[in-house]
Design a protein around this motif. Sequence first.
Motif, mmCIF file in Angstrom:
data_model
loop_
_atom_site.group_PDB
_atom_site.id
_atom_site.type_symbol
_atom_site.label_atom_id
_atom_site.label_comp_id
_atom_site.label_asym_id
_atom_site.label_seq_id
_atom_site.Cartn_x
_atom_site.Cartn_y
_atom_site.Cartn_z
ATOM 1 N N GLY A 1 0.771 -1.276 -0.071
ATOM 2 C CA GLY A 1 -0.060 -0.007 -0.108
ATOM 3 C C GLY A 1 0.924 1.410 0.043
ATOM 4 O O GLY A 1 0.589 2.334 -0.608
ATOM 5 N N THR A 2 1.997 1.376 0.937
ATOM 6 C CA THR A 2 2.672 2.594 1.102
ATOM 7 C C THR A 2 3.481 2.721 -0.436
ATOM 8 O O THR A 2 3.758 3.731 -0.815
ATOM 9 N N ALA A 3 3.782 1.734 -0.883
ATOM 10 C CA ALA A 3 4.645 1.760 -2.148
ATOM 11 C C ALA A 3 3.587 2.383 -3.151
ATOM 12 O O ALA A 3 4.189 3.194 -4.080
ATOM 13 N N ALA A 4 2.433 1.907 -3.174
ATOM 14 C CA ALA A 4 1.455 2.528 -4.218
ATOM 15 C C ALA A 4 1.204 4.127 -4.004
ATOM 16 O O ALA A 4 1.468 4.828 -5.171
ATOM 17 N N PHE A 5 1.141 4.514 -3.018
ATOM 18 C CA PHE A 5 0.971 5.970 -2.826
ATOM 19 C C PHE A 5 2.408 6.616 -2.862
ATOM 20 O O PHE A 5 2.396 7.747 -3.191
ATOM 21 N N GLY A 6 3.467 5.951 -2.490
ATOM 22 C CA GLY A 6 4.860 6.774 -2.572
ATOM 23 C C GLY A 6 5.176 6.724 -4.150
ATOM 24 O O GLY A 6 6.205 7.663 -4.366
ATOM 25 N N THR A 7 4.695 5.802 -4.829
ATOM 26 C CA THR A 7 5.210 5.864 -6.279
ATOM 27 C C THR A 7 4.387 6.521 -7.186
ATOM 28 O O THR A 7 4.936 7.454 -8.180
ATOM 29 N N VAL A 8 3.063 6.163 -7.070
ATOM 30 C CA VAL A 8 2.178 6.793 -8.305
ATOM 31 C C VAL A 8 2.088 8.324 -8.301
ATOM 32 O O VAL A 8 2.421 8.832 -9.636
ATOM 33 N N PRO A 9 1.966 9.148 -7.455
ATOM 34 C CA PRO A 9 1.921 10.433 -7.296
ATOM 35 C C PRO A 9 3.240 10.881 -7.985
ATOM 36 O O PRO A 9 3.342 11.962 -8.772
ATOM 37 N N GLY A 10 4.314 10.478 -7.294
ATOM 38 C CA GLY A 10 5.688 10.919 -7.847
ATOM 39 C C GLY A 10 5.955 10.400 -9.285
ATOM 40 O O GLY A 10 6.675 11.188 -10.318
ATOM 41 N N LEU A 11 5.349 9.581 -9.918
ATOM 42 C CA LEU A 11 5.702 8.985 -11.062
ATOM 43 C C LEU A 11 4.584 9.640 -12.082
ATOM 44 O O LEU A 11 4.943 10.167 -13.304
ATOM 45 N N LEU A 12 3.274 9.970 -11.756
ATOM 46 C CA LEU A 12 2.454 10.409 -12.912
ATOM 47 C C LEU A 12 1.550 11.551 -12.587
ATOM 48 O O LEU A 12 1.185 12.251 -13.252
ATOM 49 N N LEU A 13 1.609 12.158 -11.313
ATOM 50 C CA LEU A 13 0.879 13.440 -11.030
ATOM 51 C C LEU A 13 1.445 14.603 -11.516
ATOM 52 O O LEU A 13 0.673 15.386 -12.041
ATOM 53 N N LEU A 14 2.633 14.709 -11.690
ATOM 54 C CA LEU A 14 3.102 15.820 -12.421
ATOM 55 C C LEU A 14 2.928 15.922 -13.670
ATOM 56 O O LEU A 14 2.614 16.813 -14.324
ATOM 57 N N TYR A 15 3.022 14.825 -14.379
ATOM 58 C CA TYR A 15 2.668 14.432 -15.966
ATOM 59 C C TYR A 15 1.224 14.709 -16.115
ATOM 60 O O TYR A 15 0.931 15.304 -17.028
ATOM 61 N N TYR A 16 0.551 14.428 -15.163
ATOM 62 C CA TYR A 16 -0.813 14.365 -15.269
ATOM 63 C C TYR A 16 -1.393 15.862 -15.219
ATOM 64 O O TYR A 16 -2.179 16.463 -16.094
ATOM 65 N N LEU A 17 -0.673 16.817 -14.369
ATOM 66 C CA LEU A 17 -0.968 17.932 -14.431
ATOM 67 C C LEU A 17 -0.486 18.847 -15.525
ATOM 68 O O LEU A 17 -1.100 19.586 -16.177
ATOM 69 N N THR A 18 0.774 18.571 -16.060
ATOM 70 C CA THR A 18 1.437 19.370 -17.270
ATOM 71 C C THR A 18 0.732 19.060 -18.468
ATOM 72 O O THR A 18 0.601 19.738 -19.398
ATOM 73 N N ASP A 19 0.518 17.561 -18.664
ATOM 74 C CA ASP A 19 0.202 16.985 -19.986
ATOM 75 C C ASP A 19 -1.259 16.407 -20.278
ATOM 76 O O ASP A 19 -1.664 16.244 -21.314
ATOM 77 N N GLU A 20 -2.081 16.700 -19.215
ATOM 78 C CA GLU A 20 -3.441 16.455 -19.227
ATOM 79 C C GLU A 20 -4.128 17.575 -18.953
ATOM 80 O O GLU A 20 -5.237 17.774 -19.622
ATOM 81 N N LEU A 21 -3.863 18.242 -17.712
ATOM 82 C CA LEU A 21 -4.822 19.277 -17.376
ATOM 83 C C LEU A 21 -4.200 20.488 -17.795
ATOM 84 O O LEU A 21 -4.953 21.601 -17.603
ATOM 85 N N GLY A 22 -3.195 20.563 -18.354
ATOM 86 C CA GLY A 22 -2.430 21.838 -18.930
ATOM 87 C C GLY A 22 -2.182 22.743 -18.054
ATOM 88 O O GLY A 22 -1.743 23.979 -18.293
ATOM 89 N N VAL A 23 -1.682 22.329 -16.743
ATOM 90 C CA VAL A 23 -1.193 23.177 -15.963
ATOM 91 C C VAL A 23 0.331 23.600 -16.024
ATOM 92 O O VAL A 23 0.850 22.522 -16.463
ATOM 93 N N ALA A 24 0.784 24.822 -15.922
ATOM 94 C CA ALA A 24 2.243 25.316 -16.250
ATOM 95 C C ALA A 24 3.266 24.259 -15.147
ATOM 96 O O ALA A 24 2.801 24.141 -14.123
ATOM 97 N N ALA A 25 4.405 23.808 -15.614
ATOM 98 C CA ALA A 25 5.201 23.144 -15.284
ATOM 99 C C ALA A 25 5.631 23.587 -13.842
ATOM 100 O O ALA A 25 5.655 22.705 -12.779
ATOM 101 N N GLY A 26 5.921 25.091 -13.707
ATOM 102 C CA GLY A 26 6.231 25.282 -12.422
ATOM 103 C C GLY A 26 5.092 25.036 -11.218
ATOM 104 O O GLY A 26 5.196 24.825 -10.086
ATOM 105 N N ILE A 27 3.900 25.615 -11.729
ATOM 106 C CA ILE A 27 2.643 25.624 -10.766
ATOM 107 C C ILE A 27 2.639 23.916 -10.628
ATOM 108 O O ILE A 27 2.279 23.654 -9.362
ATOM 109 N N ALA A 28 2.463 23.073 -11.457
ATOM 110 C CA ALA A 28 2.404 21.850 -11.287
ATOM 111 C C ALA A 28 3.448 21.002 -10.271
ATOM 112 O O ALA A 28 3.032 20.292 -9.237
#
Length: 446
Positions: free
Chosen positions: A24-51
């Motif tokens: 469980g802790t691996a899932a929460f520790g990994t997925v946001p670090g792996l995908l959340l920044l990319y989700y914000l910048t390349d799916e939601l269009g949030v500027a990289a610095g804000i993301a």
Amino acid sequence: MVTVSPGPRLTRGVHLGYALGSIGTAAFGTVPGLLLLYYLTDELGVAAGIAGLVVFAPKAWDVLLNPWIGSRSDRTESRWGPRRPWMLAGGLALPPLFVLVFAGPGASPGVAAAWVAVAFLLAATAYGCFQVPYIAQPAEITDDPDERATLMSWRVAALAIGILLAGAGAPAVVDAFGGGRGGYLAMAVFVALLLAVGMLGAVAGTRNAPTLTRVHSEGRLGRTLRLAWGSRPFRLLLTVFVVQALGIGVMLAGVPYYSREVLGDPAAGSLLFAALVAPAVLVMPVWLRVSRRRGKRAGLLVSSLLFAVGAATLLAGDAGGTASVVARVVLVGIGYAGMQMFPLALLPDVIAADEAASGERRAGVFTGVWTAAETLGLAVGPGLLGGLLALAGYASSTGDEVVAQPASAVTAVLVGFSLVPALLVLVTLPLVLRLPPDRRIPERTA
């Protein structure tokens, strides 16, 4: 102070039950670090610095929250022991909150970023409720350092499996459901199931573990924080772990960018991630043997060197083709496995030595500070990469929009995935050498 004789050796059931929590802790520790920044910048269009700020800020909250959770769990009295009630609360709350992170309404990038920030803050709070007492458990359920090393080897093996399932599985689920916001929502449900199975499994699996508590907690958070920081072995070990976590965080966040911009194949991200974490399952018995024959400090030094050397070679990009890149990432993964195991095996030794000297239960405070610093390091990693990309002129996008990146942004991706993690790990090596040898950790140093 109450003297406690060494407890019985832990059963395989307890080993397995405790290890489940790391899925469980691996899932929460990994997925946001792996995908959340990319989700914000390349799916939601949030500027990289804000993301980068959105990913960083909620976990920075843990710096304040986790020591408080640790102190409160030290003082908890229940028939379930001091830790499991908190673990249960976190295990029940985190899965639905994680889904909410990726379930925001379609809106402007600013509103979307605000939704993610609030939901991620709540999820980080629930995660702290589980993770802090979870890490405190090994110091309380056995007095045997070798038994703790065995427990940590089980935990890190489960951690590797969890990282592999979540890190390789999450992008695959996004793709299987057609990408876009719907694909990310399906991925969030998949990860929420991993969180529930791992965290609630650990609550159930440790129900028969002994609690070798010497005394009740002193209870005053401010004083115990100062005393925890007064332990020189703890300060050194914490600094090493946090700086290395920062390097790992930068590398994890860089996987999707490296796959697309350097290798030219977005689908290669799952392969790279598998190459990073899969070796841990295979090499963990080797690292455990190193721990018993050469010591945990020596193992941490060797594994850190392997990680740094492997990461530095990735600066060569796709030279030699994808197969060559994967081979280099496997070397990084072998080092990464040791960098996870050895600090976690040393931490209960440090906590137990402090408890033996002080006669006070402060495991929760130690692990609260530890998890706060760890999550901060892992959160700063994506934030650092986001800042680096912003400075290099990385162009964000939404949905299936394809944006050509400037050469400076591609260079930033390359450096962020290779040289930055390597240097961050290298600077910790002098501190590793200053750690006390195994079984000679001073009980208390000012």
